[in-house]
Scaffold this motif. Structure first.
Motif, PDB file in Angstrom:
ATOM      1  N   TRP A  12       0.841  -1.207   0.000  1.00 56.53           N
ATOM      2  CA  TRP A  12       0.000   0.000   0.000  1.00 56.53           C
ATOM      3  C   TRP A  12       0.876   1.256   0.000  1.00 56.53           C
ATOM      4  CZ3 TRP A  12      -4.263   1.721  -1.662  1.00 56.53           C
ATOM      5  CH2 TRP A  12      -4.874   2.870  -1.164  1.00 56.53           C
ATOM      6  N   PHE A  15       2.361   1.719  -3.326  1.00 55.21           N
ATOM      7  CA  PHE A  15       1.316   2.177  -4.259  1.00 55.21           C
ATOM      8  C   PHE A  15       1.090   3.686  -4.110  1.00 55.21           C
ATOM      9  CE2 PHE A  15      -3.295   2.917  -5.112  1.00 55.21           C
ATOM     10  CZ  PHE A  15      -3.281   2.648  -6.471  1.00 55.21           C
ATOM     11  N   ARG A  86     -19.807   2.917  -3.291  1.00 59.03           N
ATOM     12  CA  ARG A  86     -18.785   1.896  -3.002  1.00 59.03           C
ATOM     13  C   ARG A  86     -18.452   1.898  -1.502  1.00 59.03           C
ATOM     14  NH1 ARG A  86     -19.467   4.763  -7.257  1.00 59.03           N
ATOM     15  NH2 ARG A  86     -17.789   6.096  -6.532  1.00 59.03           N
ATOM     16  N   PRO A  96     -11.550   0.473  -9.336  1.00 53.23           N
ATOM     17  CA  PRO A  96     -12.356  -0.335 -10.268  1.00 53.23           C
ATOM     18  C   PRO A  96     -11.476  -1.064 -11.285  1.00 53.23           C
ATOM     19  CG  PRO A  96     -12.662   2.027 -10.693  1.00 53.23           C
ATOM     20  CD  PRO A  96     -11.746   1.912  -9.518  1.00 53.23           C
ATOM     21  N   GLN A 151     -10.999  10.655 -17.145  1.00 52.79           N
ATOM     22  CA  GLN A 151     -10.523  11.371 -15.969  1.00 52.79           C
ATOM     23  C   GLN A 151      -9.083  11.807 -16.163  1.00 52.79           C
ATOM     24  OE1 GLN A 151     -11.520   7.839 -15.227  1.00 52.79           O
ATOM     25  NE2 GLN A 151     -13.609   8.599 -15.384  1.00 52.79           N
ATOM     26  N   ILE A 160      -5.950  12.467  -3.990  1.00 51.99           N
ATOM     27  CA  ILE A 160      -5.958  12.358  -5.451  1.00 51.99           C
ATOM     28  C   ILE A 160      -6.995  13.349  -5.954  1.00 51.99           C
ATOM     29  CG2 ILE A 160      -6.439  10.857  -7.437  1.00 51.99           C
ATOM     30  CD1 ILE A 160      -5.746   8.454  -5.656  1.00 51.99           C
ATOM     31  N   PRO A 199     -10.159   5.098   1.268  1.00 49.50           N
ATOM     32  CA  PRO A 199     -10.450   6.258   0.419  1.00 49.50           C
ATOM     33  C   PRO A 199     -11.941   6.588   0.317  1.00 49.50           C
ATOM     34  CG  PRO A 199      -9.187   4.570  -0.795  1.00 49.50           C
ATOM     35  CD  PRO A 199      -9.536   3.994   0.529  1.00 49.50           C
TER      36      PRO A 199
HETATM   37  C1  0T9 Z   1     -17.745   8.129 -13.670  1.00 49.68           C
HETATM   38  C2  0T9 Z   1     -17.185   8.027 -10.836  1.00 49.68           C
HETATM   39  C3  0T9 Z   1     -16.008   8.042 -11.791  1.00 49.68           C
HETATM   40  C4  0T9 Z   1     -16.477   7.490 -13.154  1.00 49.68           C
HETATM   41  C5  0T9 Z   1     -14.840   7.146 -11.243  1.00 49.68           C
HETATM   42  C6  0T9 Z   1     -11.578   8.292 -10.016  1.00 49.68           C
HETATM   43  C7  0T9 Z   1     -12.052   6.842 -10.100  1.00 49.68           C
HETATM   44  C8  0T9 Z   1     -12.356   6.473 -11.546  1.00 49.68           C
HETATM   45  C9  0T9 Z   1     -13.557   7.272 -12.097  1.00 49.68           C
HETATM   46  C10 0T9 Z   1     -15.563   9.504 -11.963  1.00 49.68           C
HETATM   47  C11 0T9 Z   1     -18.888   7.942 -12.671  1.00 49.68           C
HETATM   48  O1  0T9 Z   1     -20.050   8.589 -13.179  1.00 49.68           O
HETATM   49  C12 0T9 Z   1     -18.510   8.517 -11.321  1.00 49.68           C
HETATM   50  C13 0T9 Z   1     -17.050   7.624  -9.545  1.00 49.68           C
HETATM   51  C14 0T9 Z   1     -15.798   7.161  -8.940  1.00 49.68           C
HETATM   52  C15 0T9 Z   1     -14.537   7.470  -9.757  1.00 49.68           C
HETATM   53  C16 0T9 Z   1     -13.362   6.594  -9.304  1.00 49.68           C
HETATM   54  C17 0T9 Z   1     -12.925   6.685  -7.849  1.00 49.68           C
HETATM   55  C18 0T9 Z   1     -11.497   6.167  -7.937  1.00 49.68           C
HETATM   56  O2  0T9 Z   1     -10.786   6.032  -6.980  1.00 49.68           O
HETATM   57  C19 0T9 Z   1     -11.064   5.899  -9.344  1.00 49.68           C
HETATM   58  C20 0T9 Z   1      -9.529   6.051  -9.549  1.00 49.68           C
HETATM   59  C21 0T9 Z   1      -9.080   5.787 -10.974  1.00 49.68           C
HETATM   60  C22 0T9 Z   1      -8.782   5.066  -8.669  1.00 49.68           C
HETATM   61  O3  0T9 Z   1      -9.057   3.906  -8.702  1.00 49.68           O
HETATM   62  C23 0T9 Z   1      -7.697   5.631  -7.758  1.00 49.68           C
HETATM   63  C24 0T9 Z   1      -6.957   4.601  -6.916  1.00 49.68           C
HETATM   64  C25 0T9 Z   1      -7.706   3.992  -5.746  1.00 49.68           C
HETATM   65  C26 0T9 Z   1      -6.769   3.175  -4.891  1.00 49.68           C
HETATM   66  C27 0T9 Z   1      -8.433   4.930  -4.824  1.00 49.68           C
HETATM   67  C28 0T9 Z   1      -9.596   4.199  -4.294  1.00 49.68           C
END
Ligand code: 0T9
Length: 376
Positions: A12, A15, A86, A96, A151, A160, A199
């Motif tokens: 972690w 990461f 989530r 995801p 994104q 982040i 997170p």
């Molecule tokens: C569109 C939404 C989006 C997608 C996700 C930032 C994120 C990927 C994009 C913006 C939807 O309508 C709404 C909700 C959640 C957003 C995600 C949250 C998130 O953490 C991920 C990013 C890419 C990560 O996985 C970051 C690393 C992780 C360890 C943090 C939990």
């Protein structure tokens, strides 16, 4: 960190270090198992319609102002699902699954209480950078929501920062006269709680909703320590055509309740269960449908069998690399199934004229109308 299993603390913190020294596409970084989600990003567009009755209700108003308020209401009511679900279902935000090019996700919400049937078609239209396109339709009500999402991520001290690229266009066809078109821009996100391994998302900045009827709304987001000191705070102002004067103000917390400040009445209330999308059986899915494609990976993640999860994930990634090599060798490119790429969206351009909404900066995708058999 507290939520990080002892055995994964080392991975972690490495990461987190790689996030901090990196900006761009986080989805490709390898994260420790405890933070992995079994769900692919192609499933996320379903959040737009988990209150199908509020979506359908948009079509129920003849008056421009009333209809616009119904749009704002539906939009605010989607935020809890989009940005906190989530945490509710898995204890924290999780990483995801990173969709492959051409990945598909189909679903629907059945007709009930005269709301009509609503369908969802999602396609991963780009892998590098990841871009997801979707269309949600309620044909009996003349409603179509088409959008795409990408994104841009960066890191600031402990969080982040995510800038959402993309927008959605809602088209309302009443069957009489011109169709109404409504542009919806997307909020910025901050992901905190990283050090503790738990997170969570806070929204900031704003969303614009701009209709071809002239009605518009600016929705401002704040977290703890800003206008109310509370988390997930929203303040929306609604203005009539050709004016920046404010006719309605809505305030509150988007994950609980908001109120119309003039009447004091509840405007949105999301404290009751939402309705998840209905998806057909995995056995009947095509190869690239998300739940089929990721089936073994998701199962591994859910069961804590990370060895299988990572082996199956590598298989999918290797297959993707091979496909791209084959395409280069054959001089072909991957063909999208449902969406068509446009350099600029004429609807966006038209709707932002004479407003201070930022001009469109990214490619966009329109529905090519090649519906899967079950939807036709
Ligand atoms: C569109 C939404 C989006 C997608 C996700 C930032 C994120 C990927 C994009 C913006 C939807 O309508 C709404 C909700 C959640 C957003 C995600 C949250 C998130 O953490 C991920 C990013 C890419 C990560 O996985 C970051 C690393 C992780 C360890 C943090 C939990």
């Amino acid at each position: 960190g507290e939520a990080v299993p002892a055995s994964q603390r080392g991975s972690w913190s490495s990461f987190l270090k790689s996030i901090a020294s990196f900006s761009g596409d986080l989805s490709s970084l390898t994260a420790p198992p405890f933070i992995l989600s079994p769900t692919s990003l192609t499933e996320f567009p379903a959040y737009w319609c988990e209150r199908p009755e509020l979506f359908a209700a948009i079509a129920g108003h003849k008056d421009d102002e009333e209809r616009f308020l119904a749009i704002v209401k539906w939009f605010i009511a989607t935020l809890k699902g989009q940005y906190t679900s989530r945490n509710e279902s898995m204890g924290s935000e999780k990483k995801p699954l990173n969709p492959v090019l051409g990945e598909l996700f189909y679903g629907h919400w059945p007709d009930k209480d005269d709301r009509g049937r609503t369908t969802l078609v999602v396609e991963q239209v780009s892998h590098h950078p990841p871009i997801t396109a979707y269309v949600i339709e309620n044909k009996s009500k003349g409603l179509n929501l088409t959008g795409h999402n990408a994104q841009k991520t960066s890191f600031s001290s402990s969080a982040i920062i995510v800038k959402q690229i993309g927008h959605a266009i809602l088209t309302i066809d009443s069957g009489e006269g011109e169709k109404e078109e409504v542009l919806i821009t997307l909020p910025k996100l901050r992901i905190d709680g990283l050090w503790y391994g738990s997170p969570y998302i806070e929204l900031w900045d704003k969303t614009n909703i701009q209709s071809s009827s002239g009605w518009s709304s600016v929705l401002e987001y704040k977290g703890k320590g800003y206008f109310s000191g509370k988390i997930h705070t929203i303040k929306a102002t609604v203005s009539p055509p050709g004016s920046s004067s404010v006719k309605h103000t809505i305030e509150g917390q988007w994950h609980i309740q908001t109120r119309d400040m003039k009447t004091g009445k509840v405007f949105t209330d999301v404290t009751f269960p939402k309705e998840e999308v209905t998806v057909g059986p995995t056995e009947e899915m095509e190869e690239f449908e998300s739940r089929k494609l990721w089936g073994l990976v998701s199962h591994g993640i859910r069961e804590g069998d990370y060895e299988t999860a990572s082996r199956e994930k590598s298989k999918i990634e290797n297959d993707q690399r091979q496909r791209r090599r084959d395409e280069i060798a054959a001089g072909t490119t991957w063909e999208l199934k449902h969406f068509v790429k446009l350099e600029s969206d004429p609807v966006y351009e038209r709707l932002v004229e004479d407003t201070d909404i930022t001009p469109q900066e990214e490619d966009c995708y329109v529905y090519g109308n090649n519906p899967p058999a079950w939807l036709a």
